[in-house]
Design an enzyme around this catalytic site. Structure first.
Site, PDB file in Angstrom:
ATOM      1  CE1 TYR A 137      -4.055   1.856   0.920  1.00  0.00           C
ATOM      2  CE2 TYR A 137      -3.013   2.498   2.977  1.00  0.00           C
ATOM      3  CZ  TYR A 137      -4.063   2.598   2.075  1.00  0.00           C
ATOM      4  OH  TYR A 137      -5.108   3.447   2.355  1.00  0.00           O
ATOM      5  CG  HIS A 142      -3.951   4.283  -3.373  1.00  0.00           C
ATOM      6  ND1 HIS A 142      -5.179   4.332  -4.000  1.00  0.00           N
ATOM      7  CD2 HIS A 142      -4.002   3.192  -2.547  1.00  0.00           C
ATOM      8  CE1 HIS A 142      -5.927   3.312  -3.590  1.00  0.00           C
ATOM      9  NE2 HIS A 142      -5.231   2.614  -2.704  1.00  0.00           N
ATOM     10  CD  GLU A 210      -2.021  -3.180  -6.302  1.00  0.00           C
ATOM     11  OE1 GLU A 210      -1.040  -3.883  -5.955  1.00  0.00           O
ATOM     12  OE2 GLU A 210      -3.055  -3.081  -5.636  1.00  0.00           O
TER      13      GLU A 210
END
Lengths: 427, 427
Positions: A137, A142, A210
């Site tokens: 993450y 984001h 991603e």
């Protein structure tokens, strides 16, 4: 050992279309199945798939220490286990075999016929059996965007975020290669105006842009991988779409994290581009403040300049590019992710996969999910055909692309494609 | 097909000690390695391990449709893939072979010598290659206790908890069989009085008393497993210690759930006890209020009365039983967990493992973790040797045991043992 396969001046006797992701300087690895149902490990130059199992049987890898059936397998796990030295020897050898000045295979039609396939005549498979899959993450943009929408706009980043590459475990069994259709998931959600949870197809299916890296055997249980060694255990990278159902996620994710919102499917591009091929595109990573703890400290360049883009294509319509991002926007590097993952002694094996997390850039047109692009559905995205999207509709196709480019060469990943089908009907 | 192997009146010609977990009515499945380095699938009666590969070679499974090397493998995955009918045929056959009235093997010393080993002469391995491992959080008492300590005592259960069997993905690569020593993990923590995170060995290593079930191939990607069929896809159960580092967990777990706090190691008991063997111990599950959604609704008895206990044994000292719990305290059943897990189409394969979550009972002496037993370290646990524990010290051994008992038979799981070694020294 020199990384000869990267020689930018080398040309192949296989024709490579202009702007191809797969010049002879790429030499990615994958697994494909032929029309005769033969499954093999291979590489790609231009629009040709190359059967490395056949090459090995013909003796083209003689002199490299490989088991006899190394490339006649349905996964790359054993090859990846052999380690960096072997990967480089094999990639250098492939560059030699297909060098325009090497006549051995070039001038042997009988051999060429069993080695070389048109991409249209084969079907790509998952390149590895993924033992464990972890998703990080690691994009600050984001994490900040999601924090603003789901939690507190004033304190969007949680307190741990700048100290640890936050990550969590995902589901390996539902990772599929590019091209496989994906069913919209059913599940429980809690609509804003409801008195209790309701059941049905997710209304908020999203992509996440991603990339992911594939590891080799990195450690024994109980021992960490030091950050200075971490990159040696990374075989290569793929594009990765971490499909997400935002309404299911919102209701289920406390306190143990996303589960059914993510594990209905994840799509990867089928060719693993090696870290050797990406080496010329190393670039500075983000400045990290506060300074990370010692076990996460790195010097020099440790990320990669990889252009990324996402298109959405409605059924029977044309593509619209809806996001342009870059892998270099990641706050935490892959080496930091791997060092962190193993600092407690967690074992990492050949064929494990680690996702970057959604890669959002600093500007709204570089956000890596519909959630962010439409800002939680408030600002619909306009498509070329005049329609609008807040999230993904049934029969929409999402296409991710990624490539590196310098003055001499373009190294790309091909496509990571998935189409959302209507939900399975539950009686 | 009748479940003949459960006949409570059957006796074996292999001696079974009083109170053994492994009478001829159990017939669990596992994988072991002999002193001659032969790895094989086997079962256990009393204190004897039985080489099922040798039995197959000797023809004892003739008439059952099995591949030739079914039991000469290092995992049970292929056998589990064959499905419930085959599991039952094989278990019934084993009951016949070792029935006291069957002389075939009993009276053939040469065959017995290659089939039967003393447990002391073999080493148990992981019984399956675990593709994906999911951990649930299905004990209401545990979720309530943790909620009280970590969040809000007045609203200890989160809003989703009574509606969904909350679960999350775990790490397969660090699941080890009983007996393997575990290193205390290093990691980042945020002490209450610190201005920033600190690095070092976890100070709050804990066990979690769980059980886990092993599945067979249950569905294709995109299609759910209906709850009425879910039990057919469960092969059997094991004891499960989901080792946890509470201080690492507290700092890292928002917003994506536990990661390094859990993935340093998890221990399972090595013999998988089949659902057929557990059938006589089915019992009513907890009343569920509010009523679960339709896809989670079950009738009749769907949990099992399995006594569980945890002992802690300091180095060079005796054991103290520190918890007595029971699998029947779980709020959500295994079938509900599996139906929920797949309702979005998530694929479940042979050899996947699903943990129950910590199994805490209603009384303080039945809590399934040190966190709850010592109530966050406030009430140290007294051991027989006079020492006290809030959490687990270096060189402490944690031993879990579990068994079912009725008037006729006792079916048990053996032990799930792990010792915590000092942390790896990071320079």
């Amino acid at each position: 050992m020199p990384n000869n396969a990267n020689d930018p001046n080398r040309k192949s006797w296989i024709e490579v279309p202009k702007n191809s992701d797969f010049p002879i300087q790429n030499i990615p690895f994958g697994v494909f199945i032929t029309k005769e149902d033969v499954i093999t490990i291979g590489t790609r130059i231009g629009d040709c798939a190359i059967d490395m199992g056949a090459l090995q049987q013909l003796g083209y890898f003689n002199g490299i220490d490989l088991t006899d059936d190394m490339f006649m397998q349905d996964t790359l796990n054993d090859f990846i286990s052999d380690g960096k030295k072997t990967w480089r020897l094999v990639r250098n050898r492939l560059a030699e075999i297909f060098d325009e000045n090497n006549s051995s295979l070039r001038d042997n039609k009988k051999q060429r016929d069993v080695v070389i396939f048109k991409m249209d005549d084969i079907e790509m498979q998952l390149p590895v059996q993924i033992g464990d899959y972890t998703d990080f993450y690691s994009s600050k943009e984001h994490a900040t965007n999601v924090g603003k929408m789901f939690r507190d706009p004033e304190n969007a980043l949680l307190p741990n975020w700048l100290h640890i590459p936050v990550g969590y475990h995902g589901r390996s069994s539902t990772i599929v290669p590019s091209g496989k259709n994906i069913r919209r998931p059913n599940g429980q959600t809690m609509p804003a105006d409801a008195t209790g949870p309701v059941f049905g197809p997710s209304k908020l299916v999203d992509f996440e842009l991603e990339m992911a890296f594939i590891t080799t055997d990195a450690n024994v249980l109980g021992e960490p991988v030091p950050i200075d060694e971490a990159e040696d255990y990374i075989f290569g990278m793929v594009l990765f779409n971490d499909w997400s159902a935002r309404d299911i996620q919102k209701w289920e994710y406390v306190p143990l994290g996303p589960f059914l919102a993510k594990n209905f499917a994840s799509t990867i591009s089928p060719w693993i581009v090696t870290m050797d091929a990406l080496e010329p595109f190393k670039t500075e990573s983000c400045e990290q403040s506060p300074a990370p703890m010692k076990y996460l400290q790195q010097k020099d360049k440790h990320t990669f300049d990889i252009n990324l883009e996402v298109s959405l294509q409605p059924e029977n319509s044309s593509e619209t590019v809806i996001s342009k991002s870059n892998f270099k926007y990641m706050y935490w590097t892959m080496a930091q992710q791997l060092a962190h993952h193993t600092v407690n002694g967690c074992r990492v094996n050949s064929g494990d996969m680690m996702g970057s997390g959604t890669i959002s850039g600093p500007t709204p047109d570089s956000f890596g999910s519909m959630l962010e692009l439409s800002w939680g559905g408030k600002n619909p995205i306009k498509l070329n055909d005049g329609s609008e999207r807040k999230f993904i509709n049934d029969n929409d196709t999402v296409i991710m692309r990624g490539y590196c480019q310098n003055k001499e060469v373009r190294i790309g990943f091909g496509e990571c494609v998935g189409k959302i089908l209507p939900a399975f009907e539950i009686k």
